[in-house]
Scaffold this motif. Structure first.
Motif, PDB file in Angstrom:
ATOM      1  N   UNK A  96       0.844  -1.199   0.000  1.00  0.00           N
ATOM      2  CA  UNK A  96       0.000   0.000   0.000  1.00  0.00           C
ATOM      3  C   UNK A  96       0.876   1.245   0.000  1.00  0.00           C
ATOM      4  N   UNK A  97       0.580   2.159  -0.918  1.00  0.00           N
ATOM      5  CA  UNK A  97       1.409   3.341  -1.183  1.00  0.00           C
ATOM      6  C   UNK A  97       0.549   4.585  -1.067  1.00  0.00           C
ATOM      7  N   UNK A  98       1.151   5.632  -0.556  1.00  0.00           N
ATOM      8  CA  UNK A  98       0.476   6.927  -0.437  1.00  0.00           C
ATOM      9  C   UNK A  98       1.205   7.959  -1.288  1.00  0.00           C
ATOM     10  N   UNK A  99       0.419   8.716  -2.052  1.00  0.00           N
ATOM     11  CA  UNK A  99       0.960   9.870  -2.779  1.00  0.00           C
ATOM     12  C   UNK A  99       0.207  11.111  -2.270  1.00  0.00           C
ATOM     13  N   UNK A 100       0.787  11.851  -1.303  1.00  0.00           N
ATOM     14  CA  UNK A 100       0.045  12.923  -0.604  1.00  0.00           C
ATOM     15  C   UNK A 100      -0.266  14.157  -1.441  1.00  0.00           C
ATOM     16  N   UNK A 101       0.514  14.438  -2.487  1.00  0.00           N
ATOM     17  CA  UNK A 101       0.255  15.582  -3.372  1.00  0.00           C
ATOM     18  C   UNK A 101       0.222  15.025  -4.789  1.00  0.00           C
ATOM     19  N   UNK A 102      -0.921  14.483  -5.182  1.00  0.00           N
ATOM     20  CA  UNK A 102      -1.011  13.579  -6.331  1.00  0.00           C
ATOM     21  C   UNK A 102      -0.693  14.255  -7.656  1.00  0.00           C
ATOM     22  N   UNK A 103      -1.196  15.473  -7.854  1.00  0.00           N
ATOM     23  CA  UNK A 103      -0.996  16.120  -9.146  1.00  0.00           C
ATOM     24  C   UNK A 103      -1.590  15.278 -10.252  1.00  0.00           C
ATOM     25  N   UNK A 104      -0.758  14.908 -11.229  1.00  0.00           N
ATOM     26  CA  UNK A 104      -1.206  14.041 -12.319  1.00  0.00           C
ATOM     27  C   UNK A 104      -0.675  12.621 -12.168  1.00  0.00           C
ATOM     28  N   UNK A 105      -0.099  12.327 -10.990  1.00  0.00           N
ATOM     29  CA  UNK A 105       0.211  10.949 -10.648  1.00  0.00           C
ATOM     30  C   UNK A 105       1.419  10.350 -11.341  1.00  0.00           C
ATOM     31  N   UNK A 106       2.477  11.149 -11.558  1.00  0.00           N
ATOM     32  CA  UNK A 106       3.649  10.590 -12.232  1.00  0.00           C
ATOM     33  C   UNK A 106       4.282   9.472 -11.417  1.00  0.00           C
ATOM     34  N   UNK A 107       4.276   9.603 -10.085  1.00  0.00           N
ATOM     35  CA  UNK A 107       4.841   8.538  -9.251  1.00  0.00           C
ATOM     36  C   UNK A 107       3.993   7.271  -9.345  1.00  0.00           C
ATOM     37  N   UNK A 108       2.676   7.435  -9.313  1.00  0.00           N
ATOM     38  CA  UNK A 108       1.791   6.273  -9.390  1.00  0.00           C
ATOM     39  C   UNK A 108       1.908   5.590 -10.744  1.00  0.00           C
ATOM     40  N   UNK A 109       2.000   6.362 -11.807  1.00  0.00           N
ATOM     41  CA  UNK A 109       2.163   5.760 -13.138  1.00  0.00           C
ATOM     42  C   UNK A 109       3.452   4.950 -13.204  1.00  0.00           C
ATOM     43  N   UNK A 110       4.519   5.526 -12.610  1.00  0.00           N
ATOM     44  CA  UNK A 110       5.812   4.840 -12.634  1.00  0.00           C
ATOM     45  C   UNK A 110       5.780   3.578 -11.794  1.00  0.00           C
ATOM     46  N   UNK A 111       5.165   3.649 -10.619  1.00  0.00           N
ATOM     47  CA  UNK A 111       5.058   2.473  -9.756  1.00  0.00           C
ATOM     48  C   UNK A 111       4.259   1.363 -10.429  1.00  0.00           C
ATOM     49  N   UNK A 112       3.123   1.715 -11.023  1.00  0.00           N
ATOM     50  CA  UNK A 112       2.251   0.704 -11.624  1.00  0.00           C
ATOM     51  C   UNK A 112       2.845   0.115 -12.891  1.00  0.00           C
ATOM     52  N   UNK A 113       3.755   0.860 -13.533  1.00  0.00           N
ATOM     53  CA  UNK A 113       4.422   0.315 -14.717  1.00  0.00           C
ATOM     54  C   UNK A 113       5.392  -0.803 -14.331  1.00  0.00           C
ATOM     55  N   UNK A 114       5.753  -0.852 -13.037  1.00  0.00           N
ATOM     56  CA  UNK A 114       6.692  -1.869 -12.567  1.00  0.00           C
ATOM     57  C   UNK A 114       5.994  -3.014 -11.834  1.00  0.00           C
ATOM     58  N   UNK A 115       4.871  -2.709 -11.217  1.00  0.00           N
ATOM     59  CA  UNK A 115       4.152  -3.746 -10.476  1.00  0.00           C
ATOM     60  C   UNK A 115       2.668  -3.406 -10.441  1.00  0.00           C
TER      61      UNK A 115
END
Length: 522
Positions: free
Chosen positions: A44-63
């Motif tokens: 479970x991951x938290x992105x506190x200032x989501x914006x357009x979700x570049x971190x989430x896109x990168x994380x999901x591209x790996x797992x």
């Protein structure tokens, strides 16, 4: 085209600045995601200032075996992000303020590029009170919002959880940052601080120098590693350094957590500080002088005057205080009566309304105009009595610029006029160091030697921009020039007199530097 590119093209700069939206480059997101991915238990991951979700896109591209919660306060970018992640069950996006929500939840990974707001740009009293109560820590009212995001996120880490933040590095070297750093040390979670070279900007629209803070809520090590990133090659090396955790790297400056002191400027841990090793007889600058900021009006457009504005409102010059209002109006390092007259004749703004105790119809009319426009209700004016009174700040014999790209800029104020906050004021003490004349003192300030020593206390921003607050200078070191033999003092003052005649002759300043090196260099 990336979602960030499209958003920037379709959203005004004013809107992006209002919400402090500076997007993280992909190569930075990759590095930060690498750190989170090093936690084998990442779910479970938290992105506190989501914006357009570049971190989430990168994380999901790996797992795809991740659950991500994101928080966002701007409805416009939230709608963009909802469209981008529509149909993605792994992401739960909340249109809420992270600082007031989700305290009860813990995460295996937290990753963030938080909003960069200074204390006067957000509800600092309310948010700081919330943080202090939840974390049992003490903070100042000047604390920037991005550090509060970081402190809350560390609190929300699961055992073995990891946190990656990209933030401005200015709090490492600021007064308000001492309490933030104290709490960071107390958490014992700091593992890496990656500091980007001060000549590079990570965000195109921001002047602030960035660093990446990597934390881990584990017991694998008690070491904190500082890594300077000067080039893409250094960045590549960082991937290997992180991959080798918890081993220490030869490319990092490594300290035990208990060696790092919150009261220190942390630049001393990652930059070379060599003045003490180079020079003998260093003393605090405050031994000789005191630095104070210039006059803060709280409403420059209202309080500043040129001749044409004075005529327009019928304000007699006796109700106007001569003042330099812009650093760009001061071209050289000697500011004379003739320089001031030239600015005045060119109708530059070189006066401040000095209306306290004034008994004049036109002045009173102008004060009434300010009240009608709400000038009396502004942040600074509302705290003064009367609201239009100027700060009591005598003119100083020496000014120093606040922001600098080419080293500190000192100006001798021979005109004896006041100055706004574009310059700091330097007032010499009347004490045991008074056998040093102002000519000798100012001559020293013009040298490369003085600048080199001062720069160890600068606050660093992007593109080589430096900033000095008054206390940065007060706490800086300088050569104890009072120890010079009288004949040498006379020699330097004579050289300074020649420099005044041919201002800009660097060869003369070089001679003074050589004299200082002869007497003070180890």
């Amino acid at each position: 085209m990336t979602p960030e590119f499209i958003y920037n093209q379709t959203t005004s700069l004013a809107h992006r600045k209002k919400f402090a939206q500076f997007f993280t480059p992909q190569f930075i997101a990759d590095l930060m995601v690498d750190w989170l991915s090093g936690n084998d238990g990442l779910y479970n991951v938290l992105e506190p200032a989501f914006g357009l979700g570049i971190f989430s896109r990168t994380l999901l591209s790996r797992s795809s075996n991740l659950f991500i919660k994101g928080f966002e306060v701007d409805k416009k970018i939230y709608d963009y992000a909802q469209t981008e992640f529509s149909g993605c069950e792994n992401v739960n996006l909340q249109l809420q303020d992270y600082m007031y929500n989700d305290w009860e939840n813990k995460y295996d990974g937290i990753i963030c590029n938080p909003p960069y707001f200074k204390f006067h740009d957000y509800d600092n009293k309310k948010i700081i009170a919330e943080i202090e109560d939840r974390l049992s820590c003490k903070l100042t009212g000047f604390t920037n919002l991005y550090t509060l995001f970081l402190l809350k996120s560390i609190y929300q880490l699961n055992p073995n959880g990891r946190c990656a933040y990209i933030v401005p590095s200015e709090f490492f070297n600021s007064d308000y940052g001492k309490l933030v750093k104290a709490h960071l040390i107390k958490t014992n979670t700091l593992r890496y601080i990656l500091v980007f070279d001060f000549e590079e900007n990570i965000f195109d629209d921001s002047i602030t120098t960035a660093c990446i803070i990597l934390c881990a809520n584990d017991t694998a090590t008690d070491k904190l590693q500082f890594v300077n990133i000067h080039s893409s090659g250094d960045l590549e090396r960082c991937y290997n350094i992180i991959k080798g955790y918890p081993a220490t790297s030869n490319y990092a400056k490594v300290y035990s957590i208990d060696e790092v002191r919150p009261d220190d400027k942390w630049k001393t841990y990652y930059q070379c500080q060599d003045s003490k090793a180079t020079f003998n007889h260093l003393v605090p600058f405050s031994s000789y002088a005191k630095v104070m900021r210039g006059i803060a009006t709280g409403a420059n457009d209202y309080f500043t005057f040129n001749i044409s504005k004075a005529k327009k409102y019928g304000i007699n010059e006796k109700y106007l205080l001569p003042c330099v209002c812009r650093s760009a109006d001061v071209k050289g390092c000697i500011f004379t009566d003739l320089n001031f007259k030239a600015l005045k004749d060119f109708d530059k703004k070189v006066f401040l309304l000095n209306a306290e105790n004034a008994d004049d119809k036109y002045v009173n009319d102008y004060i009434k105009k300010g009240e009608d426009e709400g000038v009396d209700k502004k942040y600074l004016t509302a705290s003064r009595n009367p609201w239009y009174a100027l700060e009591k700040r005598p003119s100083s014999p020496i000014w120093v610029s606040v922001f600098n790209r080419n080293g500190l800029r000192f100006v001798r104020n021979e005109a004896g006029v006041s100055n706004l906050t574009t310059f700091h004021c330097i007032y010499l003490h009347n004490n045991i160091f008074s056998n040093v004349s102002i000519d000798l003192f100012f001559a020293y300030l013009l040298t490369d030697t003085a600048r080199h020593i001062f720069e160890e206390n600068a606050r660093e921003y992007g593109n080589g921009l430096q900033k000095f607050e008054p206390n940065d200078l007060n706490r800086s070191m300088m050569l104890n020039v009072s120890l010079l033999p009288e004949v040498v003092k006379t020699q330097i003052v004579t050289l300074y007199g020649q420099y005044v005649q041919v201002e800009g002759d660097t060869a003369i300043i070089k001679q003074i530097d050589d004299i200082l090196a002869e007497h003070f260099m180890r």
